[in-house]
Design a protein around this motif. Structure first.
Motif, PDB file in Angstrom:
ATOM      1  N   LEU A 144      78.346  68.390 110.796  1.00  0.00           N
ATOM      2  CA  LEU A 144      77.050  67.768 110.520  1.00  0.00           C
ATOM      3  C   LEU A 144      76.449  67.186 111.801  1.00  0.00           C
ATOM      4  CD1 LEU A 144      74.858  66.441 108.698  1.00  0.00           C
ATOM      5  CD2 LEU A 144      76.487  64.588 108.277  1.00  0.00           C
ATOM      6  N   ASP A 145      77.243  66.438 112.547  1.00  0.00           N
ATOM      7  CA  ASP A 145      76.735  65.809 113.775  1.00  0.00           C
ATOM      8  C   ASP A 145      76.300  66.849 114.785  1.00  0.00           C
ATOM      9  OD1 ASP A 145      77.103  63.282 112.806  1.00  0.00           O
ATOM     10  OD2 ASP A 145      79.023  62.938 113.809  1.00  0.00           O
ATOM     11  N   GLU A 146      77.077  67.918 114.939  1.00  0.00           N
ATOM     12  CA  GLU A 146      76.696  68.934 115.926  1.00  0.00           C
ATOM     13  C   GLU A 146      75.415  69.649 115.511  1.00  0.00           C
ATOM     14  OE1 GLU A 146      78.366  72.822 118.382  1.00  0.00           O
ATOM     15  OE2 GLU A 146      79.663  71.876 116.878  1.00  0.00           O
ATOM     16  N   ALA A 147      75.282  69.964 114.217  1.00  0.00           N
ATOM     17  CA  ALA A 147      74.052  70.606 113.738  1.00  0.00           C
ATOM     18  C   ALA A 147      72.847  69.725 114.029  1.00  0.00           C
ATOM     19  CB  ALA A 147      74.158  70.900 112.245  1.00  0.00           C
ATOM     20  N   GLU A 160      62.714  77.317 117.291  1.00  0.00           N
ATOM     21  CA  GLU A 160      62.321  77.033 115.911  1.00  0.00           C
ATOM     22  C   GLU A 160      63.407  77.471 114.941  1.00  0.00           C
ATOM     23  OE1 GLU A 160      58.715  77.792 112.669  1.00  0.00           O
ATOM     24  OE2 GLU A 160      58.535  78.566 114.719  1.00  0.00           O
ATOM     25  N   GLN A 161      63.990  78.631 115.178  1.00  0.00           N
ATOM     26  CA  GLN A 161      65.076  79.075 114.307  1.00  0.00           C
ATOM     27  C   GLN A 161      66.267  78.108 114.394  1.00  0.00           C
ATOM     28  OE1 GLN A 161      64.826  83.002 115.988  1.00  0.00           O
ATOM     29  NE2 GLN A 161      64.817  83.924 113.951  1.00  0.00           N
ATOM     30  N   ALA A 162      66.506  77.573 115.586  1.00  0.00           N
ATOM     31  CA  ALA A 162      67.635  76.658 115.767  1.00  0.00           C
ATOM     32  C   ALA A 162      67.451  75.398 114.930  1.00  0.00           C
ATOM     33  CB  ALA A 162      67.803  76.307 117.239  1.00  0.00           C
ATOM     34  N   TRP A 163      66.293  74.721 115.055  1.00  0.00           N
ATOM     35  CA  TRP A 163      66.167  73.452 114.342  1.00  0.00           C
ATOM     36  C   TRP A 163      65.984  73.637 112.845  1.00  0.00           C
ATOM     37  CZ3 TRP A 163      61.885  72.176 111.536  1.00  0.00           C
ATOM     38  CH2 TRP A 163      60.628  72.658 111.923  1.00  0.00           C
ATOM     39  N   ARG A 164      65.322  74.730 112.455  1.00  0.00           N
ATOM     40  CA  ARG A 164      65.172  74.951 111.012  1.00  0.00           C
ATOM     41  C   ARG A 164      66.520  75.291 110.366  1.00  0.00           C
ATOM     42  NH1 ARG A 164      60.102  74.960 109.048  1.00  0.00           N
ATOM     43  NH2 ARG A 164      58.348  75.320 110.476  1.00  0.00           N
ATOM     44  N   THR A 165      67.313  76.141 111.016  1.00  0.00           N
ATOM     45  CA  THR A 165      68.646  76.461 110.476  1.00  0.00           C
ATOM     46  C   THR A 165      69.510  75.215 110.458  1.00  0.00           C
ATOM     47  OG1 THR A 165      68.436  78.677 111.447  1.00  0.00           O
ATOM     48  CG2 THR A 165      70.616  78.027 110.671  1.00  0.00           C
ATOM     49  N   GLY A 166      69.419  74.395 111.514  1.00  0.00           N
ATOM     50  CA  GLY A 166      70.193  73.162 111.570  1.00  0.00           C
ATOM     51  C   GLY A 166      69.867  72.223 110.435  1.00  0.00           C
ATOM     52  N   LEU A 167      68.591  72.082 110.118  1.00  0.00           N
ATOM     53  CA  LEU A 167      68.197  71.202 109.010  1.00  0.00           C
ATOM     54  C   LEU A 167      68.730  71.719 107.670  1.00  0.00           C
ATOM     55  CD1 LEU A 167      64.491  70.134 109.715  1.00  0.00           C
ATOM     56  CD2 LEU A 167      66.565  68.765 109.882  1.00  0.00           C
ATOM     57  N   ASP A 198      58.075  69.198 119.904  1.00  0.00           N
ATOM     58  CA  ASP A 198      57.346  69.488 118.669  1.00  0.00           C
ATOM     59  C   ASP A 198      57.469  68.241 117.793  1.00  0.00           C
ATOM     60  OD1 ASP A 198      56.584  70.243 116.070  1.00  0.00           O
ATOM     61  OD2 ASP A 198      57.317  72.290 116.308  1.00  0.00           O
ATOM     62  N   ALA A 199      56.403  67.430 117.741  1.00  0.00           N
ATOM     63  CA  ALA A 199      56.488  66.105 117.110  1.00  0.00           C
ATOM     64  C   ALA A 199      56.919  66.193 115.651  1.00  0.00           C
ATOM     65  CB  ALA A 199      55.138  65.390 117.228  1.00  0.00           C
ATOM     66  N   GLU A 200      56.318  67.101 114.895  1.00  0.00           N
ATOM     67  CA  GLU A 200      56.678  67.185 113.478  1.00  0.00           C
ATOM     68  C   GLU A 200      58.119  67.640 113.311  1.00  0.00           C
ATOM     69  OE1 GLU A 200      55.458  69.665 109.486  1.00  0.00           O
ATOM     70  OE2 GLU A 200      53.843  68.910 110.773  1.00  0.00           O
ATOM     71  N   ALA A 201      58.549  68.610 114.130  1.00  0.00           N
ATOM     72  CA  ALA A 201      59.936  69.072 114.052  1.00  0.00           C
ATOM     73  C   ALA A 201      60.899  67.933 114.383  1.00  0.00           C
ATOM     74  CB  ALA A 201      60.156  70.247 114.995  1.00  0.00           C
ATOM     75  N   GLU A 202      60.591  67.172 115.433  1.00  0.00           N
ATOM     76  CA  GLU A 202      61.448  66.037 115.789  1.00  0.00           C
ATOM     77  C   GLU A 202      61.509  65.030 114.651  1.00  0.00           C
ATOM     78  OE1 GLU A 202      61.540  64.462 119.972  1.00  0.00           O
ATOM     79  OE2 GLU A 202      59.659  65.592 120.078  1.00  0.00           O
ATOM     80  N   SER A 203      60.368  64.789 114.020  1.00  0.00           N
ATOM     81  CA  SER A 203      60.333  63.844 112.907  1.00  0.00           C
ATOM     82  C   SER A 203      61.226  64.324 111.762  1.00  0.00           C
ATOM     83  CB  SER A 203      58.890  63.671 112.416  1.00  0.00           C
ATOM     84  OG  SER A 203      58.825  62.734 111.368  1.00  0.00           O
ATOM     85  N   ARG A 204      61.174  65.608 111.464  1.00  0.00           N
ATOM     86  CA  ARG A 204      62.007  66.165 110.394  1.00  0.00           C
ATOM     87  C   ARG A 204      63.503  66.001 110.707  1.00  0.00           C
ATOM     88  NH1 ARG A 204      59.399  69.112 106.560  1.00  0.00           N
ATOM     89  NH2 ARG A 204      57.243  69.756 106.996  1.00  0.00           N
ATOM     90  N   VAL A 205      63.866  66.302 111.953  1.00  0.00           N
ATOM     91  CA  VAL A 205      65.280  66.209 112.329  1.00  0.00           C
ATOM     92  C   VAL A 205      65.737  64.749 112.294  1.00  0.00           C
ATOM     93  CG1 VAL A 205      66.988  66.663 114.118  1.00  0.00           C
ATOM     94  CG2 VAL A 205      65.161  68.320 113.693  1.00  0.00           C
ATOM     95  N   LEU A 261      72.125  69.679 117.969  1.00  0.00           N
ATOM     96  CA  LEU A 261      71.502  70.930 118.407  1.00  0.00           C
ATOM     97  C   LEU A 261      70.061  71.012 117.909  1.00  0.00           C
ATOM     98  CD1 LEU A 261      74.515  73.329 117.696  1.00  0.00           C
ATOM     99  CD2 LEU A 261      73.565  72.815 119.960  1.00  0.00           C
ATOM    100  N   SER A 262      69.838  70.622 116.668  1.00  0.00           N
ATOM    101  CA  SER A 262      68.485  70.680 116.093  1.00  0.00           C
ATOM    102  C   SER A 262      67.543  69.761 116.844  1.00  0.00           C
ATOM    103  CB  SER A 262      68.528  70.296 114.613  1.00  0.00           C
ATOM    104  OG  SER A 262      69.323  71.192 113.889  1.00  0.00           O
ATOM    105  N   LEU A 263      68.012  68.574 117.188  1.00  0.00           N
ATOM    106  CA  LEU A 263      67.154  67.616 117.882  1.00  0.00           C
ATOM    107  C   LEU A 263      66.770  68.134 119.271  1.00  0.00           C
ATOM    108  CD1 LEU A 263      65.839  64.899 117.356  1.00  0.00           C
ATOM    109  CD2 LEU A 263      67.833  63.794 118.399  1.00  0.00           C
ATOM    110  N   ARG A 264      67.734  68.758 119.957  1.00  0.00           N
ATOM    111  CA  ARG A 264      67.409  69.331 121.273  1.00  0.00           C
ATOM    112  C   ARG A 264      66.393  70.464 121.130  1.00  0.00           C
ATOM    113  NH1 ARG A 264      73.083  69.264 122.975  1.00  0.00           N
ATOM    114  NH2 ARG A 264      73.128  71.529 122.805  1.00  0.00           N
TER     115      ARG A 264
END
Length: 936
Positions: free
Chosen positions: A668-671, A646-653, A682-689, A674-677
Motif C-alpha cells: 500500500l505504501d509503495e503504491a 497518468e497510467q501510474a497514478w491511476r493504477t496506483g489509486l 497535476d493538481a487534481e491528480a495530486e489531490s486524489r492521491v 509511486l502514485s504521488l511521484r
C-alpha cells in the motif's frame, strides 16, 4: 523457527516439546496435526484443511470449524510452531523434527552411497524409525491414503535393503526375515523371489522350489494369474542350477560425462529406477537449453551396465545443434543397425522396414539406447525398442507429449547449494571464494548448469580475476548474456537455437513476453500484450511451455527463467505492446476493485480497449488482486519510471484500496509513493492521491497525521474539481476531525460533505458520510443518534461500507443493551467481512462479538472471538484497532473474573492509547487496570 517440537508419524502419532511428551488431545485434533505435519512449512488454507481432516463427516459450518482446533493446538504446541497467515495455517518444523523427514533423508543417503555395507546400514536405520502402522487410530480418507503410501514406501525400502544383503552374501541371515515377510503377504512376488534366492544360495534348493510352488498356488487361486517374468526367471535358474556367467565385453558408446557432475541425486535415482523396471522402459527427459539433460542421461546410463549387459548405445539426434540439421529417423536407424554389426546390404531403404529390422535385432537382447537432443516425438518413435528387456532414454528441449513414455522427467535448474558445488568443481575451491560471493555468481547464472560452466571457465582461465570481479561483470543485466556466451557456444547461442525452431506465432509471443512488467503473466495479460484472442494467447503460452522456453509453476501462470527473459528482451520488440499491457493492468485493477467494493472508487478516462477477466463477485476481485498484486505494483514502477505517468497514478489509486483491504501495508505504501511521484505537477491528480493516502493511512498513522495530509489534498484541489471528488475529500476531512475531537465542528464538515454528495448524485459517498456521522456520535457516547446515522447509511445500499456500518450498528445496540439484535447485526458483518476479505472490519466484528457473548455469559465463544480479534489486530498496522481488541478482550476476562489474565491486555491497550493520544481509550484502560490491580 523453533526446533523444540518433534513428531513421530511412522506409527501412532506422538509429539515431544524438548524432553516432554505432549498430550495431543482428541482424535480429530490429532488428525489435523497429522495433516499439517505431512506438509510441514507449507501454508494450507482453512477450506483445504476441512476437506483433508473432515472428509468422512464434513461439518455444516465449513471452514469456521478450523480456528477453534487451531487454537487448541497452539495451546499445547511450543510457541511459534503453528502460525496463521492470510492464506491459511502452517506447521513450522525444523530440519529433522519429524521421523518421516529423517527416514527420507537416510534413504536418500543410502541410495547415494556406493559402498554396499554403508548403504544397507543407512536403509536399516531408516526402517527402524517405523514403530507401527502410520497414523494408527486416526480417521479420514487423506490419512488412509497416506498410511497406505507410507506402508508401501517402507516395503519398497525394505526390499532394497534385502537386495543389498543378497549382494553382500548374507543368505542364511536373510531366510528367517524373508520367511516372515512371505507369510505376511503371500501375493508379494518380490519377497518370494528374494526368499528363493536366499534359500538357493544357502544350498537349500528344495525349499527354494517349494516357495515358488506355494507362491504360484496362491496367485492362481486368489488372483487367477501366473507368477510374473522375474519370479519365473528365478525359478528357471534354480531348476537349471545356473548362476549367470560373466558376459563378454559389449559395445559401450556412451560419451565422457565429465568430472563435474554434482547434485541431481534424486532425479538420477528416478531415472535409474525407471530403467530398472521389468518390460521395455522408455524414459523421456526434457528441459530448457543448458539445464544438463545429456549429462544426467549419460550418468544414469553408466549406472545401468548390470541391467543392460548387452550394450549401451548413444546417438545425438542434433535436434538443437549449431551447424547441424536434425538426424532423421532413417539416418539414425542406419547408424544404430551398423552399431549392432548389421551389414549394409541387409539394411532396408524403407523407414518402416528399417525400424522392423531394428526391433528384430534387439529381440532377446538387453540393450539401453540413449537418444540425445531429440527434435520432437516423430523423430524418436521409429527408434523405440520392442524387446521386453531393452530400454530407451530420450532427451529433448521439448516436452515429447507424442511419445508413449513409461516415465517422464522435467529437469529443472540446480538447487542453489548444488550450483555452488558445481562452480567450485570447475574453478577449484581456492578460486570459488566465499559462500556469499559464489552464491551471487550462481544466482546471476540463474542456477543453469551451462551458464555456470561458462562463467566458471572464464574465471579459471583468467588468473587475475577474483570471483567478486566476475560477479561484478555479471551484475549488469544488459551485459550478462554476453558474459555467459562464447564464440563457440554458451547461453545465447543455445537459446537462439530453441527460439529459431519455433513457428512464427510462437516466436512473436516469446519476443513480446520480454516486455512483461511483472514476474509472471496470465493469459489475459498475454492477450493484451500480443493483441490476441485470449484462447489463442493461452494456446501459445502452453506451446512455449512445451518447448521449455517458458515455465508454468502453477496452473494458468507463466514466467521466464531469468536468463531466458533477458534473451527475449534482446529481440526486436513491438512499440505498442507495452502500452497495451499497461492499459490492461490499469483497467483490470479498476474492475477488480469495483467488484470488491461494489462501485468504482476512481474514475477512468475512457473505456478499456483490451479484453478483461470477468469479475462477477467479490471473490473474483480478491482472487485477482491476490494473484496479480505484485505484478500490478511492478507495472506501476515501470509506468512511473518510463514516463507513463497518468497510467501510474491511476493504477496506483485503484490498487491501493485493494492492498488496504488485504492488510498489505508495505505494498500500500509503495503504491501511494509511486502514485504521488507520478501525479506531481497535476493538481487534481495530486489531490486524489493525497486523499487516498490520508483516508487509508488514518488507521495506521493516526487521525492527526491523516488530517494534515487531507488538508494538503484540499489545498491542491482545483476550483473546478468535480463535486464527487470534493464530497469525498470533505467526508474524509470531517471524519479525521471527528476522530480527534467528535465535536460540532466535525459534524458540520460532515454535513457539508453529505450535501456535496447529494448534489453530485453519488449515493456511495453519501453512505460513507453517514457512516462517519455514526462513528462520530458513537465516540460522543450518543448511541441512539449514532444508530440512526448508521441505519440511514445502510439504507443507501452501498456494499463497500456495509460491513463497517453493521459493526457500528452492533456496537450501538450493545451500548443500548439490545444484545440479541447486536449479535444478529455483527454476525451479518462477519459474513460480509469474510466474503470481502477485509481483516480491518473483522477485527472490530470479532471484538464486538466477544463483548456480546460476554454479556450473554457464553464465555467460551466470547473468549474465542476476543482472541481472534487480537490475533488479527496484531497482524495489522492499525493501533486504533489493536486498542479496541485488547481492551474488549480484557473486559471479557474481567467480567469472567480472570483478573490476572485481563490486566496485561488492559496494560497493552493503555500503552497504545497513550502513544496515539486517545483520551477515551486511556480512561477506559486505566479503569480496567484499577479494577484488576492486586490491591483492588
Amino acid at each position: 523457527m523453533t526446533d523444540d517440537l518433534r513428531l513421530d508419524l511412522l506409527g501412532p502419532l506422538r509429539g515431544w516439546a524438548g524432553e516432554r511428551r505432549l498430550d495431543l488431545g482428541p482424535i480429530r485434533q490429532q488428525t489435523l496435526l497429522a495433516v499439517l505435519a505431512l506438509r510441514p512449512n507449507q501454508v494450507i488454507s482453512a477450506d483445504e484443511l476441512v476437506e483433508l481432516v473432515w472428509s468422512d463427516a464434513p461439518p455444516s459450518t465449513g471452514a469456521k470449524i478450523v480456528p477453534p482446533y487451531i487454537y487448541r493446538l497452539r495451546k499445547l504446541l511450543p510457541e511459534g510452531v503453528l502460525v496463521h497467515t492470510r492464506d491459511g495455517y502452517s506447521l513450522r518444523l525444523a530440519p529433522g523434527a519429524s521421523d518421516l523427514e529423517r527416514f527420507e533423508s537416510l534413504v536418500s543417503a543410502g541410495h547415494a552411497d556406493r559402498d554396499k555395507d554403508r548403504a544397507a546400514a543407512r536403509l536399516s536405520e531408516a526402517l527402524e524409525l517405523f514403530t507401527g502402522e502410520p497414523f494408527s487410530g486416526l480417521a479420514g480418507h487423506y490419512l488412509s491414503v497416506q498410511r497406505h503410501r507410507l506402508t508401501e514406501r517402507r516395503l519398497k525400502v525394505l526390499a532394497e535393503r534385502i537386495e543389498l544383503d543378497l549382494e553382500r552374501g548374507r543368505y542364511g541371515d536373510l531366510v528367517p526375515e524373508l520367511v516372515a515377510l512371505v507369510e505376511e503377504d503371500r501375493l508379494r512376488e518380490q519377497f518370494a523371489g528374494q526368499l528363493m534366492l536366499a534359500y538357493w544360495r544357502s544350498g537349500r534348493i528344495s525349499e527354494a522350489l517349494d516357495t515358488y510352488t506355494r507362491t504360484r498356488q496362491e496367485l492362481v487361486e486368489q488372483l487367477g494369474v501366473e507368477p510374473g517374468p522375474e519370479l519365473r526367471a528365478i525359478h528357471e535358474r534354480i531348476l537349471q542350477n545356473d548362476e549367470p556367467l560373466a558376459r563378454p565385453a559389449v559395445r559401450d558408446e556412451l560419451p565422457y560425462d565429465g568430472a563435474a557432475f554434482v547434485g541431481r541425486d534424486d532425479v538420477l535415482r528416478q531415472v535409474v529406477d525407471a530403467l530398472h523396471t521389468a518390460g521395455p522402459a522408455v524414459v523421456a527427459i526434457d528441459g530448457m537449453a543448458g539445464v544438463g539433460k545429456t549429462a544426467l542421461a549419460v550418468r544414469a546410463a553408466r549406472q545401468l551396465g548390470d541391467v543392460y549387459p548387452d550394450g549401451r548405445l548413444f546417438i545425438d539426434l542434433h535436434g538443437y545443434t549449431p551447424g547441424h540439421e536434425p538426424v532423421s529417423a532413417l539416418q539414425a536407424l542406419d547408424r544404430l543397425l551398423r552399431t549392432l554389426s548389421v551389414p549394409a546390404e541387409r539394411i532396408p531403404a524403407d523407414l518402416e522396414e528399417r525400424a522392423a529390422l531394428w526391433r528384430s535385432e534387439l529381440a532377446g537382447r538387453r540393450i539401453l539406447v540413449v537418444l540425445d537432443n531429440a527434435p520432437d516425438s516423430a523423430a524418436v518413435r521409429p527408434l523405440l525398442a520392442g524387446g521386453p528387456r531393452c530400454g530407451v532414454l530420450v532427451t529433448s528441449r521439448r516436452q515429447l507429449t507424442g511419445l508413449d513414455a513409461t516415465a517422464r522427467l522435467a529437469l529443472d535448474v540446480l538447487r542453489p547449494e548444488d550450483a555452488r558445488e558445481l562452480l567450485a568443481e570447475i574453478v577449484g575451491p581456492d578460486r570459488a571464494g566465499s559462500a556469499g560471493a559464489a552464491a551471487e555468481v550462481v544466482s546471476q547464472c540463474g542456477h543453469l548448469p551451462l551458464a555456470i560452466r561458462v562463467a566458471g571457465a572464464r574465471l579459471r582461465h583468467r588468473p587475475s580475476w577474483t570471483i567478486e570481479h566476475l560477479s561484478k561483470r555479471l551484475d549488469a543485466e544488459d551485459r550478462r548474456l554476453a558474459e555467459l556466451s562464447t564464440d563457440s557456444g554458451g547461453v545465447s547461442p543455445a537459446f537462439a537455437l530453441s527460439y529459431e525452431s519455433l513457428p512464427p506465432d510462437q516466436q512473436r509471443l516469446f519476443r513480446l513476453l520480454g516486455a512483461m512488467t511483472g514476474q509472471d503473466i496470465e493469459m489475459y495479460a498475454a492477450a493484451a500484450l500480443a493483441d490476441l484472442d485470449v484462447v489463442e494467447a493461452e494456446d501459445l503460452l502452453e506451446q512455449l511451455v512445451d518447448a521449455n522456453l517458458l515455465l508454468q509453476l502453477r496452473p494458468g501462470r507463466f514466467q521466464f527463467h531469468d536468463l531466458l527473459r533477458q534473451y527475449a528482451r534482446t529481440l526486436a520488440p513491438e512499440p505498442d505492446a507495452v502500452r497495451r499491457l499497461l492499459d490492461y493492468y490499469l483497467y483490470a485493477t479498476a474492475e477488480a476493485s469495483a467488484a470488491i467494493f461494489g462501485s468504482r472508487l476512481h474514475p477512468l478516462p475512457e473505456p478499456a480497449m483490451v479484453r478483461l477477466p470477468e469479475f462477477a463477485s467479490v471473490a473474483d476481485g480478491l482472487a485477482w488482486i491476490d494473484a496479480e498484486g505484485a505484478n500490478v505494483l511492478a507495472t506501476i514502477r515501470y509506468s512511473e519510471s518510463s514516463g507513463a505517468l497518468e497510467q501510474a497514478w491511476r493504477t496506483g489509486l485503484s490498487v491501493a484500496s485493494c492492498f488496504f483491504q488485504r492488510g498489505q501495508v508495505y505494498e500500500l505504501d509503495e503504491a501511494h509513493q509511486l502514485s504521488l511521484r507520478a501525479a506531481e505537477g497535476d493538481a487534481e491528480a495530486e489531490s486524489r492521491v493525497l486523499l487516498s493516502i490520508g483516508s487509508l493511512g488514518r488507521y495506521r498513522l493516526g487521525a492527526e497525521e491523516s488530517l494534515r495530509t487531507l488538508l494538503a489534498a484540499r489545498d491542491k484541489l482545483p476550483e473546478n474539481a468535480d463535486l464527487t471528488l470534493r464530497a469525498r475529500l470533505l467526508a474524509s476531512i470531517g471524519y479525521s476531525q471527528a476522530k480527534l475531537r467528535p465535536d460540532e465542528e466535525a459534524l458540520a464538515v460532515l454535513d457539508d460533505a453529505l450535501e456535496a454528495s447529494r448534489q453530485a448524485g453519488d449515493r456511495s459517498i453519501a453512505a460513507r458520510v453517514l457512516a462517519y456521522v455514526g462513528v462520530t456520535y458513537s465516540d460522543r457516547l450518543e448511541f441512539a443518534q449514532a444508530l440512526t446515522a448508521y441505519q440511514e447509511s445502510l439504507a443507501e445500499g452501498d456494499p463497500g461500507v456495509q460491513a463497517e456500518v453493521l459493526n457500528g450498528i452492533g456496537e450501538c445496540l450493545l451500548e443500548l443493551d439490545r444484545v440479541d439484535e447486536a449479535v444478529t447485526a455483527l454476525t451479518n458483518a462477519r459474513d460480509l467481512g469474510v466474503e470481502r476479505g477485509s481483516d480491518y472490519s473483522l477485527i472490530y466484528t470479532y471484538a464486538f462479538l466477544g463483548t456480546a457473548y460476554a454479556r450473554r455469559r457464553q464465555w467460551s465463544e466470547a473468549l474465542d472471538f476476543g482472541r481472534q480479534a487480537v490475533e488479527l489486530a496484531q497482524d495489522s498496522d492499525s493501533t486504533e484497532s489493536q486498542q479496541n481488541a485488547y481492551v474488549r478482550l480484557a473486559e471479557t476476562l474481567l467480567a469472567k473474573g480472570d483478573l490476572a489474565r485481563a490486566r496485561p491486555h488492559f496494560a497493552r491497550a493503555m500503552e497504545l492509547a497513550v502513544v496515539d493520544g486517545q483520551e477515551s481509550m486511556i480512561l477506559r484502560a486505566a479503569s480496567g487496570l484499577a479494577r484488576t490491580s492486586p490491591a483492588a
